[in-house]
Design an enzyme around this catalytic site. Structure first.
Site, PDB file in Angstrom:
ATOM      1  N   ARG A  24       0.853  -1.191   0.000  1.00  0.00           N
ATOM      2  CA  ARG A  24       0.000   0.000   0.000  1.00  0.00           C
ATOM      3  C   ARG A  24       0.883   1.233   0.000  1.00  0.00           C
ATOM      4  O   ARG A  24       1.732   1.397   0.867  1.00  0.00           O
ATOM      5  CB  ARG A  24      -0.920   0.018   1.226  1.00  0.00           C
ATOM      6  CG  ARG A  24      -1.921  -1.111   1.179  1.00  0.00           C
ATOM      7  CD  ARG A  24      -2.877  -1.092   2.354  1.00  0.00           C
ATOM      8  NE  ARG A  24      -3.636  -2.347   2.350  1.00  0.00           N
ATOM      9  CZ  ARG A  24      -4.454  -2.720   3.307  1.00  0.00           C
ATOM     10  NH1 ARG A  24      -4.659  -1.937   4.353  1.00  0.00           N
ATOM     11  NH2 ARG A  24      -5.095  -3.873   3.233  1.00  0.00           N
ATOM     12  N   SER A 118      -7.762  -1.176   0.875  1.00  0.00           N
ATOM     13  CA  SER A 118      -8.720  -1.434   1.942  1.00  0.00           C
ATOM     14  C   SER A 118      -9.390  -0.173   2.475  1.00  0.00           C
ATOM     15  O   SER A 118     -10.054   0.536   1.741  1.00  0.00           O
ATOM     16  CB  SER A 118      -8.028  -2.203   3.061  1.00  0.00           C
ATOM     17  OG  SER A 118      -8.967  -2.602   4.009  1.00  0.00           O
ATOM     18  N   HIS A 119      -9.162   0.116   3.745  1.00  0.00           N
ATOM     19  CA  HIS A 119      -9.837   1.234   4.406  1.00  0.00           C
ATOM     20  C   HIS A 119      -9.094   2.550   4.208  1.00  0.00           C
ATOM     21  O   HIS A 119      -9.537   3.577   4.707  1.00  0.00           O
ATOM     22  CB  HIS A 119      -9.936   0.937   5.907  1.00  0.00           C
ATOM     23  CG  HIS A 119      -8.589   0.655   6.493  1.00  0.00           C
ATOM     24  ND1 HIS A 119      -7.925  -0.529   6.263  1.00  0.00           N
ATOM     25  CD2 HIS A 119      -7.767   1.401   7.241  1.00  0.00           C
ATOM     26  CE1 HIS A 119      -6.749  -0.490   6.862  1.00  0.00           C
ATOM     27  NE2 HIS A 119      -6.621   0.676   7.463  1.00  0.00           N
ATOM     28  N   ASP A 283     -16.003  -1.427   4.886  1.00  0.00           N
ATOM     29  CA  ASP A 283     -14.925  -0.533   4.453  1.00  0.00           C
ATOM     30  C   ASP A 283     -14.747  -0.511   2.944  1.00  0.00           C
ATOM     31  O   ASP A 283     -15.559  -1.081   2.203  1.00  0.00           O
ATOM     32  CB  ASP A 283     -13.611  -0.922   5.144  1.00  0.00           C
ATOM     33  CG  ASP A 283     -13.076  -2.258   4.664  1.00  0.00           C
ATOM     34  OD1 ASP A 283     -13.889  -3.102   4.245  1.00  0.00           O
ATOM     35  OD2 ASP A 283     -11.854  -2.475   4.695  1.00  0.00           O
ATOM     36  N   ASP A 285     -12.935  -2.056   0.734  1.00  0.00           N
ATOM     37  CA  ASP A 285     -12.908  -3.307  -0.030  1.00  0.00           C
ATOM     38  C   ASP A 285     -13.851  -4.370   0.521  1.00  0.00           C
ATOM     39  O   ASP A 285     -13.843  -5.512   0.049  1.00  0.00           O
ATOM     40  CB  ASP A 285     -11.482  -3.864  -0.121  1.00  0.00           C
ATOM     41  CG  ASP A 285     -10.923  -4.279   1.230  1.00  0.00           C
ATOM     42  OD1 ASP A 285     -11.287  -3.647   2.236  1.00  0.00           O
ATOM     43  OD2 ASP A 285     -10.127  -5.233   1.284  1.00  0.00           O
ATOM     44  N   ASP A 287     -14.182  -5.960   3.517  1.00  0.00           N
ATOM     45  CA  ASP A 287     -13.897  -7.056   4.441  1.00  0.00           C
ATOM     46  C   ASP A 287     -14.092  -6.672   5.903  1.00  0.00           C
ATOM     47  O   ASP A 287     -14.187  -7.538   6.770  1.00  0.00           O
ATOM     48  CB  ASP A 287     -12.502  -7.659   4.196  1.00  0.00           C
ATOM     49  CG  ASP A 287     -11.379  -6.643   4.235  1.00  0.00           C
ATOM     50  OD1 ASP A 287     -11.662  -5.452   4.480  1.00  0.00           O
ATOM     51  OD2 ASP A 287     -10.225  -7.038   4.006  1.00  0.00           O
ATOM     52  N   ARG A 288     -14.151  -5.369   6.193  1.00  0.00           N
ATOM     53  CA  ARG A 288     -14.371  -4.970   7.596  1.00  0.00           C
ATOM     54  C   ARG A 288     -15.848  -4.677   7.834  1.00  0.00           C
ATOM     55  O   ARG A 288     -16.595  -4.411   6.891  1.00  0.00           O
ATOM     56  CB  ARG A 288     -13.591  -3.701   7.906  1.00  0.00           C
ATOM     57  CG  ARG A 288     -12.112  -3.861   7.779  1.00  0.00           C
ATOM     58  CD  ARG A 288     -11.404  -2.599   8.184  1.00  0.00           C
ATOM     59  NE  ARG A 288      -9.963  -2.840   8.172  1.00  0.00           N
ATOM     60  CZ  ARG A 288      -9.091  -2.170   8.889  1.00  0.00           C
ATOM     61  NH1 ARG A 288      -9.495  -1.194   9.674  1.00  0.00           N
ATOM     62  NH2 ARG A 288      -7.807  -2.461   8.831  1.00  0.00           N
ATOM     63  N   THR A 352      -1.216 -10.034  14.004  1.00  0.00           N
ATOM     64  CA  THR A 352      -2.144  -9.227  13.210  1.00  0.00           C
ATOM     65  C   THR A 352      -1.972  -9.552  11.721  1.00  0.00           C
ATOM     66  O   THR A 352      -0.849  -9.560  11.224  1.00  0.00           O
ATOM     67  CB  THR A 352      -1.861  -7.736  13.462  1.00  0.00           C
ATOM     68  OG1 THR A 352      -2.176  -7.464  14.821  1.00  0.00           O
ATOM     69  CG2 THR A 352      -2.687  -6.845  12.552  1.00  0.00           C
ATOM     70  N   GLU A 371     -10.687 -10.047  14.463  1.00  0.00           N
ATOM     71  CA  GLU A 371      -9.639  -9.116  14.850  1.00  0.00           C
ATOM     72  C   GLU A 371     -10.291  -7.852  15.385  1.00  0.00           C
ATOM     73  O   GLU A 371     -11.380  -7.467  14.942  1.00  0.00           O
ATOM     74  CB  GLU A 371      -8.785  -8.742  13.650  1.00  0.00           C
ATOM     75  CG  GLU A 371      -7.962  -9.876  13.097  1.00  0.00           C
ATOM     76  CD  GLU A 371      -7.036  -9.369  12.015  1.00  0.00           C
ATOM     77  OE1 GLU A 371      -5.837  -9.324  12.252  1.00  0.00           O
ATOM     78  OE2 GLU A 371      -7.532  -8.993  10.940  1.00  0.00           O
ATOM     79  N   SER A 373      -9.543  -5.036  14.587  1.00  0.00           N
ATOM     80  CA  SER A 373      -9.575  -4.035  13.526  1.00  0.00           C
ATOM     81  C   SER A 373     -10.826  -4.189  12.659  1.00  0.00           C
ATOM     82  O   SER A 373     -10.774  -4.024  11.450  1.00  0.00           O
ATOM     83  CB  SER A 373      -8.309  -4.132  12.672  1.00  0.00           C
ATOM     84  OG  SER A 373      -8.147  -5.448  12.178  1.00  0.00           O
ATOM     85  N   LYS A 384     -11.606 -11.955   5.758  1.00  0.00           N
ATOM     86  CA  LYS A 384     -12.677 -11.489   6.614  1.00  0.00           C
ATOM     87  C   LYS A 384     -13.784 -10.966   5.709  1.00  0.00           C
ATOM     88  O   LYS A 384     -13.532 -10.617   4.558  1.00  0.00           O
ATOM     89  CB  LYS A 384     -12.184 -10.444   7.598  1.00  0.00           C
ATOM     90  CG  LYS A 384     -11.436  -9.262   7.006  1.00  0.00           C
ATOM     91  CD  LYS A 384     -10.801  -8.482   8.140  1.00  0.00           C
ATOM     92  CE  LYS A 384     -10.188  -7.191   7.695  1.00  0.00           C
ATOM     93  NZ  LYS A 384      -8.818  -7.326   7.200  1.00  0.00           N
TER      94      LYS A 384
END
Ligand code: G16
Length: 585
Positions: A24, A118-119, A283, A285, A287-288, A352, A371, A373, A384
């Site tokens: 990233r 991601s986020h 989020d 992508d 997954d959260r 993590t 997690e 997060s 996730k």
């Protein structure tokens, strides 16, 4: 049609080391000539299967953030030149991370290349990301990411095929000789999977009977919007007002697509002002997830513990497959361990990074993991899964409400009624008074409460952050540290967490400083592996209480003495210059 292949000379770039979940960086970094191409070539060279990229089938897609289209076309050309047989690409390049994981598994692909940070925010001045997932659908393990990094350090050329640019806005198959690019619907396969896991007819029946029961899903302008719209509006027939920010935008509309109380403030405000029973966000992508109601916020650590406590009774998938074991990342609160112990399940504490759960799941030793997060998932895929968690929580919450009604707020695993229709009928007959808040309290009555919070200090000067970590490493190694008193807390043990994977024996070291006190309270400090600029310091604090009079206490108040000691021990302010965290979750 055959095509010409060119070998393009290049030279290595520094810092192409995948972090917690892929590479990233700022978009501008990826836009440097050859930078992205080098990394894609490194991924293809590191494919672990014998034969590598030759003959491989790869799933490709991402959260649709700025710069995705250019990278998709680079992947097509470099893959073709490296002998990849087939690319399965999401419509318009869109695939949520869980949808990509599902597609890799379903199509028995060699792996997948996911274009997401991601986020992290998107747009020309924000972040881009690329990560590789392996054949089980999960993020590449360290053995593969280490190889990618090694190749990236010595690369001198990459291969590129002479092919026309592909328009990914049409669902169709493009054939170039032996190389095939199949553009597929981004949402269908994932929705089919959700329908196998949850009973949509029953959820629908519930909503039909309870039009007053309103939910709100916030896609945060990320990739989950189209999935949420399809599930909630098209499949469950809920009004369009049940979804917000459901159109993916290149820059997420300027928002920070991270579902927490700070960045999902628009959702939080609406859920509170409209007194909604259930609010959820995902989020960039997909997954959260975050779950809230007008009267409660469920911490991710509690969330996975509650799912685990009730999965076998409340979620059809687990009624069928059972729950084999549980796992959490090290900084995540130990609430999940308590559930595992009570149920006699095996449980694991991993570093993590979702990649650490994959081996355990493949070996049938872990069914549910989570997690702090905002990640919760199960062995239905190897990532996730935000919407799975949201549907799952919705599902069991209403099983639980019935449990609460039937058992008079004495909820224990095993007392729940298994027939969803009976439950719904019951709920609809007697308006439930139970809320998300009640469910949390009921869980604490059985297991006690693990107060948990995370302080993030973003974009800290890297030197200062590294000095702080060095200071902590030498402090915990110093004689007399164990047994030392900090306020009301006495140090019982301390380490820099390391993990030996019980399946393949690989060892990951230096995964975070962990200080555990005599009363079971913990502080954990580590540097994030997902930031793109400077360092992000994460400080995690946890305190356990089995005193019922404390179960309704405010988290920050309950943790204040511990946080004060953590700041003192770490010398965070002195070494990083930061007085206040950027985000508290
Ligand atoms: C990624 C990983 C997670 C990890 C999170 C935070 O999530 O997949 O396993 O917990 O980053 O990592 P860090 O604390 O190193 O920033 P995501 O949603 O960003 O892909």
């Amino acid at each position: 049609m055959s095509f010409n292949i060119h070998t393009v000379p290049t030279s290595a770039f520094d810092g192409q080391k995948p972090g917690t979940s892929g590479l990233r960086k700022r978009v501008k970094v990826f836009q440097q000539p050859h930078y992205t191409e080098n990394f894609i070539q490194a991924i293809l060279d590191a494919i672990p299967e014998s034969g590598g990229a030759k003959g491989a089938t790869l799933v490709v897609g991402g959260d649709g953030r700025f710069y995705s289209e250019e990278v998709l076309n680079a992947i097509v050309k470099i893959s073709a030149a490296n002998g990849v047989s087939k690319l399965i690409i999401g419509h318009k390049g869109i695939l949520s991370t869980p949808a990509a994981s599902n597609l890799i598994r379903k199509r028995k692909a060699t792996g997948g290349i996911l274009l997401t940070a991601s986020h992290n925010p998107g747009g020309p001045d924000a972040d881009f990301g690329i990560k590789y997932n392996v054949a089980n659908g999960g993020p590449a393990p360290e053995s593969v990411t280490d190889k990618i990094y090694e190749v990236s350090k010595t690369i001198t050329a990459y291969k590129k095929a002479e092919l026309p640019e592909i328009d990914f806005s049409h669902i169709k198959t493009h054939t170039f000789g032996h190389f095939i690019v199949e553009v597929v619907d981004s949402v269908n396969d994932y929705v089919m999977l959700m329908k196998e896991i949850f009973d949509f007819n029953q959820i629908k029946a519930f909503f039909d009977k309870r039009p007053d029961f309103k939910i709100l899903f916030d896609g945060m302008n990320g990739v989950t919007g189209p999935y949420g719209h399809r599930l909630f509006v098209q499949e469950l027939d809920l009004p369009i007002s049940s979804v917000m920010r459901y159109v993916p935008l290149h820059d997420f509309g300027g928002a920070h697509p991270d579902p927490n109380l700070t960045y999902a403030h628009d959702l939080v405000a609406r859920v509170k002002s409209e007194k909604l029973a259930f609010g959820a966000a995902s989020d960039g992508d997909g997954d959260r997830n975050m779950i809230i109601s007008h009267d409660a916020f469920v911490t991710p650590s509690d969330s996975v513990a509650i799912i685990a406590a009730h999965a076998e009774h409340a979620i059809p998938y687990f009624r069928k497959h059972g729950v084999k074991g549980l796992a959490r990342s090290m900084p995540t609160s130990q609430a999940l361990d308590l559930v595992a112990k009570k149920k006699g399940l095996e449980y694991f504490e991993v570093p993590t990074g979702w990649k650490f759960f994959g081996n355990l799941m493949d070996a049938s030793r872990c069914s549910i993991c989570g997690e702090e997060s905002f990640g919760t998932g199960s062995d239905h895929i190897r990532e996730k899964d935000g919407l799975w968690a949201i549907l799952g929580k919705f599902w069991f919450i209403y099983n639980l409400i019935l449990g609460l009604l039937v058992e008079g707020l004495r909820v224990e695993a095993g007392v729940l009624i298994s027939s969803w229709l009976n439950i719904l009928a019951h709920v609809n007959e007697s308006q439930p008074g139970a809320s998300v808040h009640d469910i949390l309290q009921a869980h604490y009555k059985v297991y006690g409460r693990n107060f948990f919070s995370r302080y993030d200090y973003e974009e800290v000067d890297s030197d200062g952050a590294n000095k702080m970590v060095e200071h902590l490493r030498s402090l915990i190694a110093s004689s007399g540290f164990v047994g030392k008193k900090y306020g009301e807390f006495t140090v019982a043990t301390a380490d820099d967490f390391s993990y030996k994977d019980p399946i393949d024996g690989s060892v990951s070291t230096k995964q975070g400083i962990r200080i555990i006190f005599a009363d079971g309270s913990r502080i954990v400090i580590r540097l994030s592996g997902t930031g793109s600029h400077g360092a992000t310091v994460r400080l995690y604090v946890e305190k356990y209480s089995s005193d019922p009079s404390e179960y309704t206490a405010d988290t920050q108040k309950a943790l204040k003495p511990l946080i004060n000691q953590a700041l003192l021990i770490s010398r965070l302010t002195e070494l990083t210059g930061r007085e206040e965290p950027t985000v508290i979750t």
